[in-house]
Design a protein around this motif. Sequence first.
Motif, PDB file in Angstrom:
ATOM      1  N   MET A 179       0.838  -1.193   0.000  1.00  0.00           N
ATOM      2  CA  MET A 179       0.000   0.000   0.000  1.00  0.00           C
ATOM      3  C   MET A 179       0.879   1.250   0.000  1.00  0.00           C
ATOM      4  SD  MET A 179      -2.636   1.397   2.909  1.00  0.00           S
ATOM      5  CE  MET A 179      -1.244   1.726   3.997  1.00  0.00           C
ATOM      6  N   LYS A 180       0.555   2.196  -0.860  1.00  0.00           N
ATOM      7  CA  LYS A 180       1.308   3.438  -0.957  1.00  0.00           C
ATOM      8  C   LYS A 180       1.009   4.346   0.222  1.00  0.00           C
ATOM      9  CE  LYS A 180       2.044   7.437  -3.967  1.00  0.00           C
ATOM     10  NZ  LYS A 180       1.645   8.122  -5.215  1.00  0.00           N
ATOM     11  N   LYS A 181       2.045   5.001   0.741  1.00  0.00           N
ATOM     12  CA  LYS A 181       1.859   5.996   1.802  1.00  0.00           C
ATOM     13  C   LYS A 181       2.357   7.335   1.287  1.00  0.00           C
ATOM     14  CE  LYS A 181       1.978   6.784   6.698  1.00  0.00           C
ATOM     15  NZ  LYS A 181       2.029   6.141   8.004  1.00  0.00           N
ATOM     16  N   GLU A 182       1.453   8.326   1.271  1.00  0.00           N
ATOM     17  CA  GLU A 182       1.793   9.642   0.752  1.00  0.00           C
ATOM     18  C   GLU A 182       2.343  10.529   1.858  1.00  0.00           C
ATOM     19  OE1 GLU A 182      -1.762  11.118  -1.012  1.00  0.00           O
ATOM     20  OE2 GLU A 182      -1.669   9.743  -2.720  1.00  0.00           O
ATOM     21  N   THR A 183       3.202  11.468   1.460  1.00  0.00           N
ATOM     22  CA  THR A 183       3.818  12.398   2.399  1.00  0.00           C
ATOM     23  C   THR A 183       3.545  13.822   1.938  1.00  0.00           C
ATOM     24  OG1 THR A 183       5.583  10.821   2.894  1.00  0.00           O
ATOM     25  CG2 THR A 183       5.977  13.125   3.461  1.00  0.00           C
ATOM     26  N   LEU A 184       3.234  14.690   2.878  1.00  0.00           N
ATOM     27  CA  LEU A 184       3.004  16.102   2.585  1.00  0.00           C
ATOM     28  C   LEU A 184       4.233  16.886   3.037  1.00  0.00           C
ATOM     29  CD1 LEU A 184       0.879  18.141   1.535  1.00  0.00           C
ATOM     30  CD2 LEU A 184       0.109  18.396   3.898  1.00  0.00           C
ATOM     31  N   HIS A 185       4.844  17.624   2.113  1.00  0.00           N
ATOM     32  CA  HIS A 185       6.090  18.323   2.417  1.00  0.00           C
ATOM     33  C   HIS A 185       5.877  19.802   2.717  1.00  0.00           C
ATOM     34  CE1 HIS A 185       8.403  14.784   1.298  1.00  0.00           C
ATOM     35  NE2 HIS A 185       7.685  14.706   0.187  1.00  0.00           N
ATOM     36  N   THR A 186       4.647  20.257   2.685  1.00  0.00           N
ATOM     37  CA  THR A 186       4.313  21.632   3.025  1.00  0.00           C
ATOM     38  C   THR A 186       3.260  21.613   4.134  1.00  0.00           C
ATOM     39  OG1 THR A 186       2.610  21.686   1.299  1.00  0.00           O
ATOM     40  CG2 THR A 186       4.815  22.481   0.709  1.00  0.00           C
ATOM     41  N   PRO A 187       3.072  22.719   4.876  1.00  0.00           N
ATOM     42  CA  PRO A 187       2.089  22.715   5.970  1.00  0.00           C
ATOM     43  C   PRO A 187       0.675  22.402   5.508  1.00  0.00           C
ATOM     44  CG  PRO A 187       3.576  24.575   6.204  1.00  0.00           C
ATOM     45  CD  PRO A 187       3.863  23.975   4.856  1.00  0.00           C
ATOM     46  N   TYR A 188       0.317  22.846   4.301  1.00  0.00           N
ATOM     47  CA  TYR A 188      -1.014  22.514   3.783  1.00  0.00           C
ATOM     48  C   TYR A 188      -0.983  22.484   2.259  1.00  0.00           C
ATOM     49  CZ  TYR A 188      -2.413  27.079   1.888  1.00  0.00           C
ATOM     50  OH  TYR A 188      -2.508  28.199   1.130  1.00  0.00           O
ATOM     51  N   GLU A 189      -2.006  21.868   1.695  1.00  0.00           N
ATOM     52  CA  GLU A 189      -2.115  21.763   0.241  1.00  0.00           C
ATOM     53  C   GLU A 189      -3.590  21.644  -0.108  1.00  0.00           C
ATOM     54  OE1 GLU A 189       0.516  19.014  -2.238  1.00  0.00           O
ATOM     55  OE2 GLU A 189      -1.390  17.900  -2.179  1.00  0.00           O
ATOM     56  N   ILE A 190      -4.041  22.387  -1.108  1.00  0.00           N
ATOM     57  CA  ILE A 190      -5.416  22.252  -1.570  1.00  0.00           C
ATOM     58  C   ILE A 190      -5.416  21.859  -3.038  1.00  0.00           C
ATOM     59  CG2 ILE A 190      -6.351  23.886   0.096  1.00  0.00           C
ATOM     60  CD1 ILE A 190      -6.501  25.974  -2.091  1.00  0.00           C
ATOM     61  N   SER A 191      -6.452  21.133  -3.447  1.00  0.00           N
ATOM     62  CA  SER A 191      -6.579  20.764  -4.858  1.00  0.00           C
ATOM     63  C   SER A 191      -8.048  20.558  -5.195  1.00  0.00           C
ATOM     64  CB  SER A 191      -5.778  19.494  -5.174  1.00  0.00           C
ATOM     65  OG  SER A 191      -6.274  18.388  -4.435  1.00  0.00           O
ATOM     66  N   PHE A 192      -8.373  20.858  -6.427  1.00  0.00           N
ATOM     67  CA  PHE A 192      -9.699  20.620  -6.975  1.00  0.00           C
ATOM     68  C   PHE A 192      -9.523  19.655  -8.141  1.00  0.00           C
ATOM     69  CE2 PHE A 192     -10.064  24.630  -4.799  1.00  0.00           C
ATOM     70  CZ  PHE A 192     -11.342  24.611  -4.256  1.00  0.00           C
ATOM     71  N   ASN A 193     -10.141  18.481  -8.036  1.00  0.00           N
ATOM     72  CA  ASN A 193      -9.967  17.443  -9.043  1.00  0.00           C
ATOM     73  C   ASN A 193     -11.302  16.999  -9.605  1.00  0.00           C
ATOM     74  OD1 ASN A 193      -7.220  17.475  -8.388  1.00  0.00           O
ATOM     75  ND2 ASN A 193      -7.464  15.880  -6.844  1.00  0.00           N
ATOM     76  N   GLU A 194     -11.284  16.616 -10.870  1.00  0.00           N
ATOM     77  CA  GLU A 194     -12.459  16.027 -11.508  1.00  0.00           C
ATOM     78  C   GLU A 194     -12.040  14.693 -12.103  1.00  0.00           C
ATOM     79  OE1 GLU A 194     -14.652  17.109 -15.527  1.00  0.00           O
ATOM     80  OE2 GLU A 194     -15.228  18.517 -13.940  1.00  0.00           O
ATOM     81  N   ALA A 195     -12.827  13.659 -11.849  1.00  0.00           N
ATOM     82  CA  ALA A 195     -12.439  12.330 -12.311  1.00  0.00           C
ATOM     83  C   ALA A 195     -13.661  11.505 -12.681  1.00  0.00           C
ATOM     84  CB  ALA A 195     -11.623  11.609 -11.235  1.00  0.00           C
ATOM     85  N   GLU A 196     -13.483  10.638 -13.681  1.00  0.00           N
ATOM     86  CA  GLU A 196     -14.542   9.717 -14.086  1.00  0.00           C
ATOM     87  C   GLU A 196     -14.223   8.289 -13.680  1.00  0.00           C
ATOM     88  OE1 GLU A 196     -15.880  10.100 -18.085  1.00  0.00           O
ATOM     89  OE2 GLU A 196     -15.697  12.279 -18.095  1.00  0.00           O
ATOM     90  N   VAL A 197     -12.960   8.035 -13.370  1.00  0.00           N
ATOM     91  CA  VAL A 197     -12.548   6.728 -12.851  1.00  0.00           C
ATOM     92  C   VAL A 197     -11.640   6.980 -11.661  1.00  0.00           C
ATOM     93  CG1 VAL A 197     -12.719   5.548 -15.059  1.00  0.00           C
ATOM     94  CG2 VAL A 197     -10.558   6.618 -14.409  1.00  0.00           C
ATOM     95  N   CYS A 198     -11.501   5.957 -10.848  1.00  0.00           N
ATOM     96  CA  CYS A 198     -10.671   6.092  -9.647  1.00  0.00           C
ATOM     97  C   CYS A 198      -9.225   6.354 -10.063  1.00  0.00           C
ATOM     98  CB  CYS A 198     -10.761   4.823  -8.798  1.00  0.00           C
ATOM     99  SG  CYS A 198      -9.829   4.947  -7.264  1.00  0.00           S
ATOM    100  N   SER A 199      -8.662   7.463  -9.587  1.00  0.00           N
ATOM    101  CA  SER A 199      -7.294   7.813  -9.952  1.00  0.00           C
ATOM    102  C   SER A 199      -6.268   7.344  -8.929  1.00  0.00           C
ATOM    103  CB  SER A 199      -7.178   9.333 -10.124  1.00  0.00           C
ATOM    104  OG  SER A 199      -7.573   9.995  -8.938  1.00  0.00           O
TER     105      SER A 199
END
Length: 276
Positions: free
Chosen positions: A1-21
């Motif tokens: 299982m992949k474990k993601e890391t955040l390198h900045t205090p915060y991050e925002i994103s707006f995503n649109e998807a039709e299949v699981c990314s």
Amino acid sequence: MKKETLHTPYEISFNEAEVCSKFEHGHNFFELAFIRSGTGRHILNQSECKYHAGQLYLMTPEDTHHFVIETKTEFFFLRFTNMYLEKNNFGSDSLQRLEYILQNANHHNECILRNISDRSFVAPVIETIYEEYTFKHLYNEDLIHQLINTLIIIVARNIATFLPDYISETTEEKAVKILQYIQQNIYDPEKLKAEQISSVFSVSTAYVGRYFKKHTNDTLQQYIAKYKVNLIEHRIKFSDKRMNEIAYEFGFTDVSHLNKFFRKQRGYSLRDIRAL
């Protein structure tokens, strides 16, 4: 299982998807996911629920999750660390309270907006963030920071409303970690045995039960039963799983065994819930 890391205090994103990314993943930060539009399923710590527009989910650093998209979905994601909380002038008392609430959210796979008035408030806040994030208006970064802080406080308020009464900021860290351990392993009966818990937390088997009751007013078995029955009832109400699938998921031998346990805890049967 992949474990993601955040390198900045915060991050925002707006995503649109039709299949699981993304497939199932964990991370070292808090993550808020808001469904702007679309439908599908959210899988959090092996628990599955349907999602639709207007729902807001919180994932803590202890959680694993992913989305299964059924119709094209617009997501808003806010990822933030304890460092963000520390650097954004919440005040020492407020910061301690915020960290406690966020860290000790029950890991339920459901929309965290329990206060009805907040449901209509959150969407405009997020759409304003989108406007500022997209079009870079004057002072947009300052405004985005304020809106993010507002969103975090709304989340904390909704979570705090439903925290167990016997857990507070003064509860010993080990007792809180035992509660978190139980929540994370609720689907694995072997890991919930007193012998296993005592081994994980370096407490004698003879003492672990007394220690837990001292800090929670429940025995280990009482708390496990309460937590498990709440999850089962939620699964029955909000998922399409068959009774035998739910029984298997929670380690019961069959539906009869599950129903006997449920009736003992709730005083009514599984069938009564589906009839509501």
